[in-house]
Design a protein around this motif. Structure first.
Motif, PDB file in Angstrom:
ATOM      1  N   PRO A   1       0.830  -1.196   0.000  1.00 15.82           N
ATOM      2  CA  PRO A   1       0.000   0.000   0.000  1.00 15.82           C
ATOM      3  C   PRO A   1       0.874   1.260   0.000  1.00 15.82           C
ATOM      4  O   PRO A   1       2.079   1.186   0.236  1.00 15.82           O
ATOM      5  CB  PRO A   1      -0.791  -0.107   1.311  1.00 15.82           C
ATOM      6  CG  PRO A   1      -0.266  -1.269   2.057  1.00 15.82           C
ATOM      7  CD  PRO A   1       0.681  -2.010   1.211  1.00 15.82           C
ATOM      8  N   ASP A   2       0.264   2.419  -0.234  1.00 14.13           N
ATOM      9  CA  ASP A   2       1.004   3.677  -0.221  1.00 14.13           C
ATOM     10  C   ASP A   2       1.713   3.864   1.113  1.00 14.13           C
ATOM     11  O   ASP A   2       1.173   3.531   2.162  1.00 14.13           O
ATOM     12  CB  ASP A   2       0.056   4.856  -0.459  1.00 14.13           C
ATOM     13  CG  ASP A   2      -0.304   4.966  -1.926  1.00 14.13           C
ATOM     14  OD1 ASP A   2       0.558   4.630  -2.768  1.00 14.13           O
ATOM     15  OD2 ASP A   2      -1.453   5.349  -2.232  1.00 14.13           O
ATOM     16  N   ALA A   3       2.901   4.439   1.046  1.00 12.83           N
ATOM     17  CA  ALA A   3       3.694   4.634   2.257  1.00 12.83           C
ATOM     18  C   ALA A   3       3.082   5.716   3.154  1.00 12.83           C
ATOM     19  O   ALA A   3       3.403   5.804   4.333  1.00 12.83           O
ATOM     20  CB  ALA A   3       5.124   4.997   1.894  1.00 12.83           C
ATOM     21  N   GLY A   4       2.223   6.541   2.610  1.00 11.09           N
ATOM     22  CA  GLY A   4       1.628   7.615   3.405  1.00 11.09           C
ATOM     23  C   GLY A   4       2.695   8.611   3.829  1.00 11.09           C
ATOM     24  O   GLY A   4       3.547   9.003   3.016  1.00 11.09           O
ATOM     25  N   ASP A   5       2.683   8.977   5.107  1.00  6.63           N
ATOM     26  CA  ASP A   5       3.626   9.987   5.590  1.00  6.63           C
ATOM     27  C   ASP A   5       4.977   9.400   5.989  1.00  6.63           C
ATOM     28  O   ASP A   5       5.902  10.136   6.337  1.00  6.63           O
ATOM     29  CB  ASP A   5       3.044  10.691   6.836  1.00  6.63           C
ATOM     30  CG  ASP A   5       1.762  11.426   6.481  1.00  6.63           C
ATOM     31  OD1 ASP A   5       1.619  11.798   5.295  1.00  6.63           O
ATOM     32  OD2 ASP A   5       0.910  11.617   7.374  1.00  6.63           O
ATOM     33  N   LEU A   6       5.081   8.072   5.994  1.00  8.54           N
ATOM     34  CA  LEU A   6       6.312   7.449   6.484  1.00  8.54           C
ATOM     35  C   LEU A   6       7.457   7.623   5.488  1.00  8.54           C
ATOM     36  O   LEU A   6       7.249   7.521   4.275  1.00  8.54           O
ATOM     37  CB  LEU A   6       6.096   5.949   6.706  1.00  8.54           C
ATOM     38  CG  LEU A   6       5.183   5.529   7.850  1.00  8.54           C
ATOM     39  CD1 LEU A   6       5.055   4.007   7.865  1.00  8.54           C
ATOM     40  CD2 LEU A   6       5.725   6.025   9.180  1.00  8.54           C
ATOM     41  N   PRO A   7       8.678   7.847   5.987  1.00  2.01           N
ATOM     42  CA  PRO A   7       9.826   7.802   5.073  1.00  2.01           C
ATOM     43  C   PRO A   7       9.995   6.380   4.544  1.00  2.01           C
ATOM     44  O   PRO A   7       9.696   5.413   5.248  1.00  2.01           O
ATOM     45  CB  PRO A   7      11.012   8.209   5.958  1.00  2.01           C
ATOM     46  CG  PRO A   7      10.556   8.082   7.363  1.00  2.01           C
ATOM     47  CD  PRO A   7       9.065   8.140   7.376  1.00  2.01           C
TER      48      PRO A   7
END
Lengths: 478, 381
Positions: free
Chosen positions: B30-36
């Protein structure tokens, strides 16, 4: 070989612990008379013996859970036991341990041909799993050579293999689900008739964990339809190198035989003297078996024969009948018996990359001379799982120790060339102290961490698999 | 973060101060979102390939295409026929072997040759404390110590970051035959697939598309091997399955490969906004799943693979599909969330409490600081 000192506290509480077990099990399921517990003092690694505190033979998952919950609460060590055929000492007791035998758990729970599964209780023997389905044309593929006696529970604990792994895989590849009881006495279900885990592959993790993570009471196994036929071909070569190259070429050519067995000259001679299978007196002998309908067998064997001829075989014998097939297998199947006739022997189990075969056999020959003990080699060449048999005389002073030192050297050699200490027998107590040759301290720590999660008190078969000094703190803290 | 070696990866993890999204080719997760993002894509390259031993070792970031080309040049292949997730996820990244291992990506051949985890011989990875761990090796039979190889396969980067993997490969078949039955109901089709799998003819693919390329139901059964053997078994299998009709037999290597890629990559799923679920059940229960889902949502798209044991559902609904499958043993995984999903539906099936405790215990040991893909495999997000 060292085992931990038994706990004096547990030994002193024997009567109380036996009474506690009797409260939870039928009277005939608890054995505590020293004359009777003697029967459980060792497994097939008979060099090491120690009668347990008591033996329990539960007949249901609930009884197993009751025993484990009790032993967990009372901090009594438990050693699970299948049929006691381990060659690695996997079921060797300590004096302060309760042996938990699964021999009374031997029912078939479900057979389902459309979904190609069988669910059995874990004390059922390997061969009797096939026995339950073979009239309908099916079989269970993993076939350790102890299959007449060995239990599915032990197969799962050791991730047992057999001669036909090249095509069908080992236990872990044929295991779909288990009911397992944790040391705390909790019953969990992993997998089932469906494929693949919903989360972490805990089923894959417990298979091969040598009875250290839980006690499996039921298992769902893959069954497959028997092939229409099978036929072996026997080939003799005048060097191990050439035979090794032939194995590699067969695999490269896209043929995937169901078995490729390799025997060296000392083994061939011993088997021939014992079984009279008509084997040629050559340096190396291969038995290659293929499966299918008659025309398919012919197609594969013609490819294999063509490859073999390029390596100038001394002998090339394709079976033309059931009788001839049986004769080709007769010597190989008698290998261990033949060795037993000559001498005591220790059977090793290292695996090597197939391409290293000639080099490893050469070096084993040198080591054999150096240590003054004969070594015969018989093994599953397709998958690189070697079985060097070291011959020794148990009654001669110091020979067992020399044999063990030679065995350790050979296993180190297997690791050195990119292989491993054990391909199908397991580590048990036998190879416990060699683990650091294959793994770094961090590698081992990651495995110990898994045991911490499943058995925080380190009560279940805790003196096995890992070097004792690597686990001492954990075992004493428990 | 894109370390170029295992040592750099270990340093990188040791120096982390907070959670990261662990990725390789970034085509599946899934999309990493806000995580580096901590990417293992830089750990690329085949380090060992021995065709005569059926063994290949490669860095986790090695592109699948590179591995497949290398094997193909020697007439070999990966046994597990890994799915390319890009059609589903709409990503344009490069699928890697590490990513395939992380999700245990196993295609149609899984029903005969096993899952990716069954071909995985060894792993090297960096745990949450920055330690390099190896387990397994490069030989086919290895029972030395615990099997962390299986544990890492399908752990979605939550227990460690893979740096290198060793896999068993197989000879690629010379010939192929696909038996095609048209117009079967789901129940008839799965019965035919199970009958095929239970035959001695060594079937390597058993799928049913209730809506095939032309919109009509098609049931596909695959046989592979040497030419003479394939011809023989195809004929025998057709006779064995005669009660389901007379199949067309497709023999062209290119067309059959394309047909199975269509099944494997779910190219029949074209509703970009729908959720996609992967449901694993006892094969003969497959049609029950299909019926239950259709009753709840008439627009659901269904594909049956693995003899009926794998049901893919294109689910035009953001709700939890699992509520419709009560009473059918197995599990369902949300592979792609639909448009408008709030994240309230867990991707992985909630585990019973004692099993969840074990899973959490393992996470706490391997990733004590909670760095790797936090929350991804926990049931309650």
């Amino acid at each position: 070989m060292q085992m931990p000192e038994p706990s004096a506290g547990i030994l002193a509480r024997k009567a109380e612990i036996v009474a506690g077990l009797r409260d939870r099990l039928p009277a005939d399921a608890v054995i505590s008379d020293p004359a009777e517990t003697r029967a459980y003092e060792c497994d097939a690694l008979t060099a090491y013996k120690c009668p347990p505190l008591a033996v329990v033979l539960p007949a249901s998952t609930e009884e197993v859970a009751a025993v484990l919950a009790y032993c967990h609460a009372e901090r009594v060590p438990v050693v699970p036991r299948g049929s006691g055929t381990s060659l690695a000492g996997g079921a060797l007791p300590t004096a302060d341990s309760v042996i938990l035998g699964v021999a009374r758990l031997n029912d078939v729970i479900e057979t389902d041909y459309p979904n190609r599964i069988i669910r059995v209780q874990s004390g059922r023997t390997n061969l009797s799993v096939t026995g339950a389905v073979e009239a309908d044309g099916f079989f269970y593929a993993p076939d350790p050579s102890s299959q007449l006696a060995c239990a599915i529970a032990g197969n799962i604990a050791m991730n047992s293999g057999g001669a036909h792994c090249l095509k069908y895989g080992v236990t872990t590849n044929n295991l779909l689900g288990v009911t397992m009881v944790t040391m705390e006495g909790e019953v969990i279900e992993l997998g089932g008739a469906h494929l693949d885990a919903p989360g972490y592959d805990l089923l894959g993790l417990i298979c091969g964990s040598e009875g250290q993570l839980g006690v499996v009471t039921e298992a769902t196994l893959r069954i497959i339809h028997k092939p229409q036929g099978a036929r072996p071909i026997l080939m003799g070569f005048d060097s191990n190198e050439v035979a090794g190259a032939c194995v590699s070429d067969i695999i490269r050519a896209g043929v995937l035989p169901v078995a490729i067995e390799f025997m060296d000259r000392p083994c061939i001679r011993a088997c021939e003297a014992f079984a009279k299978a008509g084997y040629p007196d050559v340096e190396a002998l291969l038995i290659v078996e293929v499966e299918g309908a008659e025309a398919e067998i012919a197609e594969q064997l013609s490819k294999i024969t063509e490859i073999a001829r390029r390596h100038n075989p001394v002998e090339l014998r394709e079976s033309r009948s059931e009788t001839e097939s049986a004769l080709i297998w007769k010597g190989r199947k008698a290998a261990f018996g033949a060795m037993g006739q000559i001498n005591d022997y220790m059977c090793l189990d290292g695996t090597i990359p197939v391409t290293e075969l000639p080099r490893v056999l050469g070096r084993i020959g040198e080591l054999s001379k150096e240590y003054g003990l004969d070594v015969a080699n018989v093994f599953h060449a397709g998958d690189g799982n070697m079985h060097p048999l070291i011959l020794f005389d148990a009654n001669a002073d110091g020979q067992l120790e020399t044999c063990e030192r030679l065995g350790a050297e050979i296993l180190k050699l297997c690791v050195e060339v990119g292989g491993c200490l054990t391909g199908e027998h397991g580590v048990g107590v036998e190879k416990r102290d060699l683990m650091m040759t294959q793994y770094s301290a961090d590698d081992l720590e990651a495995q110990l961490a898994v045991k911490d999660v499943f058995d925080p008190r380190w009560l279940l078969n805790a003196a096995k698999v890992f070097p004792l000094d690597a686990t001492a703190n954990r075992r004493s803290a428990a | 973060m894109r370390p170029g070696s295992e040592a750099e990866l270990a340093d990188c993890v040791a120096g982390l101060t907070g959670p990261v999204a662990v990725r390789c080719g970034a085509t599946r997760a899934p999309d990493a979102g806000d995580l580096p993002v901590l990417s293992a894509a830089g750990l690329s390259g085949i380090t060992l390939y021995e065709p005569g031993a059926l063994t290949l070792v490669a860095g986790a970031g090695t592109p699948m295409a590179e591995i497949e080309e290398t094997l193909s040049a020697e007439g070999q292949m990966l046994a597990f026929e890994p799915m390319d997730h890009r059609h589903l996820t709409g990503r344009d990244g490069v699928p890697t072997i590490g990513g395939a291992v992380a999700v245990n990506a196993s295609g149609p051949r899984r029903i005969q040759a096993g899952a990716l985890r069954d071909s995985l011989l060894g792993v090297r990875f960096v745990d949450g404390q920055g330690r390099v761990i190896k387990n397994g090796g490069r030989v086919m039979k290895n029972v030395t110590g615990y099997d962390l190889v299986k544990l890492m396969a399908g752990s979605h980067g939550t227990l460690g970051v893979l740096s290198e993997v060793a896999i068993k490969v197989l000879p690629a078949p010379d010939a192929r035959a696909v038996l095609l039955f048209n117009g079967l109901t789901d129940a008839e089709a799965v019965e035919a697939l199970c009958a095929a799998m239970g035959s001695p003819f060594d079937v390597t693919g058993a799928a049913h598309l209730p809506a095939g390329v032309d919109g009509d139901p098609v049931t596909m059964i695959r046989i592979e091997g040497f030419e003479g053997s394939v011809a023989l078994r195809a004929k025998a299998l057709a006779a064995h399955l005669v009660r389901f009709g007379t199949p067309e037999v497709e023999r062209d290597m290119g067309r059959t490969a394309a047909g199975w890629a269509f099944v494997r990559d779910l190219k029949g799923f074209t509703q970009a906004d729908a959720a996609v679920w992967k449901i694993s059940v006892r094969p003969s229960d497959g049609p029950k799943v299909g019926a239950a889902l259709r009753a709840a949502q008439p627009d659901v798209g269904i594909v049956y693979d693995w003899s009926g044991g794998l049901v893919w559902a294109e689910w035009p609904d953001t709700g939890d599909l699992r509520v419709h499958l009560a009473g059918i043993p197995g599990h369902a995984t949300l592979v792609r969330a639909g448009r408008g999903a709030t994240g309230a539906v867990p991707r992985f099936a909630p585990e019973p409490a004692p099993v969840a405790r074990l899973s959490e215990g393992l996470r706490a040991k391997f990733d004590p600081r909670g760095l790797f893909n936090p929350g991804l495999m926990t049931a309650h997000v």
